[in-house]
Motif scaffolding. Structure first.
Motif, PDB file in Angstrom:
ATOM      1  N   ARG A  31       0.674  -1.452   0.201  1.00 50.01           N
ATOM      2  CA  ARG A  31       0.450   0.193   0.108  1.00 50.01           C
ATOM      3  C   ARG A  31       0.545   0.725  -0.056  1.00 50.01           C
ATOM      4  NH1 ARG A  31      -1.993   1.467   4.632  1.00 50.01           N
ATOM      5  NH2 ARG A  31      -3.253   3.826   4.677  1.00 50.01           N
ATOM      6  N   LYS A  32       2.279   1.112   1.023  1.00 49.68           N
ATOM      7  CA  LYS A  32       2.780   2.619   0.372  1.00 49.68           C
ATOM      8  C   LYS A  32       3.765   2.893  -0.313  1.00 49.68           C
ATOM      9  CE  LYS A  32       1.926   3.599   5.165  1.00 49.68           C
ATOM     10  NZ  LYS A  32       1.395   4.753   5.689  1.00 49.68           N
ATOM     11  N   TRP A  33       4.214   1.592  -0.850  1.00 51.30           N
ATOM     12  CA  TRP A  33       4.561   1.268  -2.037  1.00 51.30           C
ATOM     13  C   TRP A  33       4.126   2.305  -3.285  1.00 51.30           C
ATOM     14  CZ3 TRP A  33       9.726   0.706  -3.603  1.00 51.30           C
ATOM     15  CH2 TRP A  33       9.716   0.624  -5.058  1.00 51.30           C
ATOM     16  N   ARG A  34       2.733   1.716  -3.616  1.00 49.01           N
ATOM     17  CA  ARG A  34       2.168   2.022  -4.199  1.00 49.01           C
ATOM     18  C   ARG A  34       1.809   3.735  -4.108  1.00 49.01           C
ATOM     19  NH1 ARG A  34      -1.408  -2.375  -3.217  1.00 49.01           N
ATOM     20  NH2 ARG A  34      -2.852  -1.528  -2.754  1.00 49.01           N
ATOM     21  N   TYR A  35       1.412   4.496  -3.284  1.00 51.43           N
ATOM     22  CA  TYR A  35       1.784   5.567  -2.724  1.00 51.43           C
ATOM     23  C   TYR A  35       2.340   5.992  -3.791  1.00 51.43           C
ATOM     24  CZ  TYR A  35       0.905   9.627  -0.291  1.00 51.43           C
ATOM     25  OH  TYR A  35       0.785  11.730  -0.183  1.00 51.43           O
ATOM     26  N   MET A  36       3.508   5.604  -2.416  1.00 54.07           N
ATOM     27  CA  MET A  36       5.146   6.167  -3.411  1.00 54.07           C
ATOM     28  C   MET A  36       5.093   6.509  -4.789  1.00 54.07           C
ATOM     29  SD  MET A  36       8.630   6.119  -4.590  1.00 54.07           S
ATOM     30  CE  MET A  36       8.885   4.629  -4.325  1.00 54.07           C
ATOM     31  N   GLN A  37       5.321   4.858  -5.121  1.00 49.92           N
ATOM     32  CA  GLN A  37       5.005   5.044  -6.673  1.00 49.92           C
ATOM     33  C   GLN A  37       4.230   5.899  -7.689  1.00 49.92           C
ATOM     34  OE1 GLN A  37       6.551   3.464  -9.143  1.00 49.92           O
ATOM     35  NE2 GLN A  37       7.989   2.931  -7.160  1.00 49.92           N
ATOM     36  N   LYS A  38       2.906   6.414  -6.866  1.00 48.78           N
ATOM     37  CA  LYS A  38       2.093   8.021  -7.421  1.00 48.78           C
ATOM     38  C   LYS A  38       2.319   9.148  -7.001  1.00 48.78           C
ATOM     39  CE  LYS A  38      -2.406  10.261  -6.035  1.00 48.78           C
ATOM     40  NZ  LYS A  38      -3.394   9.390  -5.425  1.00 48.78           N
ATOM     41  N   GLN A  39       3.232   9.227  -6.244  1.00 49.79           N
ATOM     42  CA  GLN A  39       4.012  11.054  -5.791  1.00 49.79           C
ATOM     43  C   GLN A  39       5.040  10.740  -7.358  1.00 49.79           C
ATOM     44  OE1 GLN A  39       2.897  13.425  -4.829  1.00 49.79           O
ATOM     45  NE2 GLN A  39       0.980  11.832  -3.740  1.00 49.79           N
ATOM     46  N   LEU A  40       5.849   9.518  -7.064  1.00 48.32           N
ATOM     47  CA  LEU A  40       7.140   9.378  -7.933  1.00 48.32           C
ATOM     48  C   LEU A  40       6.389   9.564  -9.290  1.00 48.32           C
ATOM     49  CD1 LEU A  40       9.522   9.366  -8.806  1.00 48.32           C
ATOM     50  CD2 LEU A  40       9.235   6.612  -9.399  1.00 48.32           C
ATOM     51  N   LYS A  41       5.577   9.327 -10.054  1.00 46.91           N
ATOM     52  CA  LYS A  41       5.031   9.407 -11.591  1.00 46.91           C
ATOM     53  C   LYS A  41       4.354  10.909 -11.374  1.00 46.91           C
ATOM     54  CE  LYS A  41       1.469   7.880 -14.948  1.00 46.91           C
ATOM     55  NZ  LYS A  41       0.193   6.926 -14.841  1.00 46.91           N
ATOM     56  N   LYS A  42       3.838  11.643 -10.063  1.00 45.57           N
ATOM     57  CA  LYS A  42       3.245  12.816 -10.909  1.00 45.57           C
ATOM     58  C   LYS A  42       4.985  13.860 -10.277  1.00 45.57           C
ATOM     59  CE  LYS A  42       1.676  16.154  -7.223  1.00 45.57           C
ATOM     60  NZ  LYS A  42       1.162  16.553  -5.821  1.00 45.57           N
TER      61      LYS A  42
END
Length: 74
Positions: A31-42
């Motif tokens: 869950r935390k990884w997916r959130y970090m990936q979303k922020q990375l993409k942004k």
């Protein structure tokens, strides 16, 4: 310091993106990884955007750093 041709300072955002890109998904909570990936993409989108402002660059860097710090190992 990395400065875009329009005078924006992007070095810290670039370094944070590089740090996040080197992390391995299998080591962290999904869950935390997916959130970090979303922020990375942004953050990448903002870094390479011609419409980016210094405020949006600073905000993206801050949000990405926070998401990295919230990652929890399995």
């Amino acid at each position: 310091m990395v400065v875009k041709s329009d005078g924006l300072k992007t070095k810290d955002l670039y370094k944070t993106i590089h740090k996040a890109s080197k992390l391995k998904a299998e080591k962290y909570n999904k869950r935390k990884w997916r959130y970090m990936q979303k922020q990375l993409k942004k953050s990448k989108k903002i870094l390479y955007s011609n419409a980016a402002t210094q405020k949006s660059i600073n905000s993206a860097k801050s949000d990405l750093k926070k998401s990295i710090n919230k990652l929890r190992r399995k």
